[in-house]
Design an enzyme around this catalytic site. Structure first.
Site, PDB file in Angstrom:
ATOM      1  N   HIS A 178       0.734  -1.025  -0.010  1.00 44.93           N
ATOM      2  CA  HIS A 178      -0.035   0.008  -0.117  1.00 44.93           C
ATOM      3  C   HIS A 178       0.863   1.202   0.061  1.00 44.93           C
ATOM      4  O   HIS A 178       0.485   2.165  -0.870  1.00 44.93           O
ATOM      5  CB  HIS A 178      -0.947   0.058   1.158  1.00 44.93           C
ATOM      6  CG  HIS A 178      -2.009   1.254   1.337  1.00 44.93           C
ATOM      7  ND1 HIS A 178      -3.140   1.099   0.912  1.00 44.93           N
ATOM      8  CD2 HIS A 178      -1.440   2.243   1.758  1.00 44.93           C
ATOM      9  CE1 HIS A 178      -3.577   2.384   1.065  1.00 44.93           C
ATOM     10  NE2 HIS A 178      -2.667   2.936   1.686  1.00 44.93           N
ATOM     11  N   GLU A 179       1.746   1.222   0.973  1.00 49.39           N
ATOM     12  CA  GLU A 179       2.587   2.539   1.197  1.00 49.39           C
ATOM     13  C   GLU A 179       3.591   2.664  -0.273  1.00 49.39           C
ATOM     14  O   GLU A 179       3.937   3.829  -0.673  1.00 49.39           O
ATOM     15  CB  GLU A 179       3.590   2.563   2.290  1.00 49.39           C
ATOM     16  CG  GLU A 179       2.589   2.594   3.785  1.00 49.39           C
ATOM     17  CD  GLU A 179       1.753   3.629   3.695  1.00 49.39           C
ATOM     18  OE1 GLU A 179       1.819   4.730   3.047  1.00 49.39           O
ATOM     19  OE2 GLU A 179       0.620   3.574   4.477  1.00 49.39           O
ATOM     20  N   HIS A 238       1.856   4.297  -3.068  1.00 47.46           N
ATOM     21  CA  HIS A 238       1.905   6.002  -2.489  1.00 47.46           C
ATOM     22  C   HIS A 238       3.402   6.469  -3.245  1.00 47.46           C
ATOM     23  O   HIS A 238       3.531   7.543  -3.918  1.00 47.46           O
ATOM     24  CB  HIS A 238       1.723   6.281  -1.149  1.00 47.46           C
ATOM     25  CG  HIS A 238       0.414   6.215  -0.861  1.00 47.46           C
ATOM     26  ND1 HIS A 238      -0.679   6.493  -1.415  1.00 47.46           N
ATOM     27  CD2 HIS A 238      -0.331   5.275   0.612  1.00 47.46           C
ATOM     28  CE1 HIS A 238      -1.913   6.196  -0.635  1.00 47.46           C
ATOM     29  NE2 HIS A 238      -1.478   5.712   0.112  1.00 47.46           N
TER      30      HIS A 238
END
Length: 379
Positions: free
Chosen positions: A33-34, A37
């Site tokens: 997920h990170e 980003h």
């Protein structure tokens, strides 16, 4: 003291049997997920100050050549990417901080970027969660294929919704609630999340289509990990004679297509569950927090690595979906503000954003408290 060590350190013990699988599952999902980003942010030319797995005190870390601090922190229940100039929950510099940015930093600061770059960077986190699920399913379908059964009825439970609707042994499902079905699992997938909803079933009987209506009822069952779950059923059973079970093998391309379809079904089912949950039509015990996830990770690990990887895929798509809800401070909350900004052609006022974020934070904390209560006392 030593007599407790075997129970703690064996594969059935707390550390290796539960905590390690839990950290494995959660770390992968959070990292992906990170990383979404981070990668899209870097692609958009946004500077990154820190990439963290976990919160709280730093356990270990290093600085890369771009000055980004990569670190592992003590509380392994999430993570974050800190962009240049991204200093508050509203992704804007706090009062006075903007003046401390150099000209070079302002050029790559998050809040100075066009709205589409900020939106793309925020959306990338949930997107990468979905891509992780698709990737896992693609590998599994390529390696193991998929067992399916024909959508036929071998038995009808007495006094069940199916029996009351007139469904008979030997009938074949053609469609459920307007959706064409090809396998018995398609029927189960559609029915399982529709307890209490009248559904239209088109059945093939003696070469003719027959349309009936049945209302699935909730029934407690055991899932593959041994957890008690409530699912909707109509009371029909298949068997090997009529179901003709077979293994479908996939090419890499075919596995990818099936993986996308399967991920889409999970997203649809998750959204359906949340809508029904909000109006009180789903069992609250189906929602759990870290304790429940740890328990599931431990059970999956006992069944084998493939089961653990499947849990990673399911948790990943769930995390991705929840993060897209339009509630600050979730990613979806940021995206909602960016959508408004794109329409009105100016940023939403700081005062309005902070007010909405306070409400959103209360909702998020209330939800976290709810699932923790379920974990420890409620269920």
């Amino acid at each position: 003291m030593s007599e407790y060590l075997p129970a703690f350190l064996t594969t059935d013990g707390l550390l290796i049997g539960t905590i390690v699988p839990f950290l494995f599952v959660l770390t992968i999902v959070v990292f992906v997920h990170e990383m979404g980003h981070y990668l899209v942010g870097r692609w958009c030319g946004i500077g990154v100050k820190a990439f963290s797995i976990g919160f709280g005190p730093e356990l270990l870390g290093f600085n890369d050549r771009r000055g980004t601090r990569w670190k592992l922190c003590a509380i392994p229940l999430g993570g974050y990417v800190k962009f240049v100039g991204d200093m508050s929950v509203t992704s804007k510099p706090e009062s006075g901080e903007d003046d401390n940015l150099s000209a070079a930093e302002r050029k790559v600061a998050f809040h100075t970027q066009p709205v589409w770059k900020r939106a793309a960077t925020v959306f990338a986190g949930p997107l990468f969660n979905f891509l992780l699920t698709i990737a896992v399913f693609t590998v599994l379908f390529s390696a193991y294929g998929r067992y399916v059964m024909e959508p036929t009825v071998a038995e009808v439970r007495a006094a069940s919704p199916a029996a009351n609707a007139g469904i008979q042994p030997g009938d074949r499902f053609v469609s459920v609630d307007g959706q064409q079905v090809e396998t018995f699992s398609d029927v189960q997938r559609i029915v399982s999340g529709r307890g209490g909803d009248p559904l239209t079933f088109v059945m093939m009987r003696d070469g003719k289509e027959v349309t009936v209506t049945a209302t699935p009822e909730m029934m407690e069952q055991k899932d593959a990990l041994g957890n008690s779950v409530k699912v909707a059923v109509i009371g029909v059973v298949n068997n090997e004679e009529l179901g003709q079970p077979r293994l479908i093998s996939y090419s890499p391309g075919g596995a990818f297509v099936q993986a996308v379809s399967e991920t889409g079904h999970i997203i649809e089912r998750t959204g359906q569950f949340l809508k029904r949950f909000v109006v009180g039509r789903e069992d609250k015990c189906q929602l759990g927090g870290p304790v429940k996830i740890a328990d599931m990770a431990g059970k999956a690990a006992q069944l084998g690595f493939v089961w653990l990887v499947q849990l990673v895929a399911l948790l990943s798509v769930g995390i991705g979906f929840l993060n897209l809800l339009p509630i600050p401070p979730l990613d979806g909350g940021h995206l909602a503000f960016y959508a408004v900004e794109a329409v009105i052609r100016r940023p939403v006022s700081e005062r309005a954003m902070e007010a909405v974020y306070r409400v959103g934070m209360i909702l998020v904390l209330a939800f976290m408290g709810f699932v923790f209560w379920n974990d420890l006392f409620g269920c």
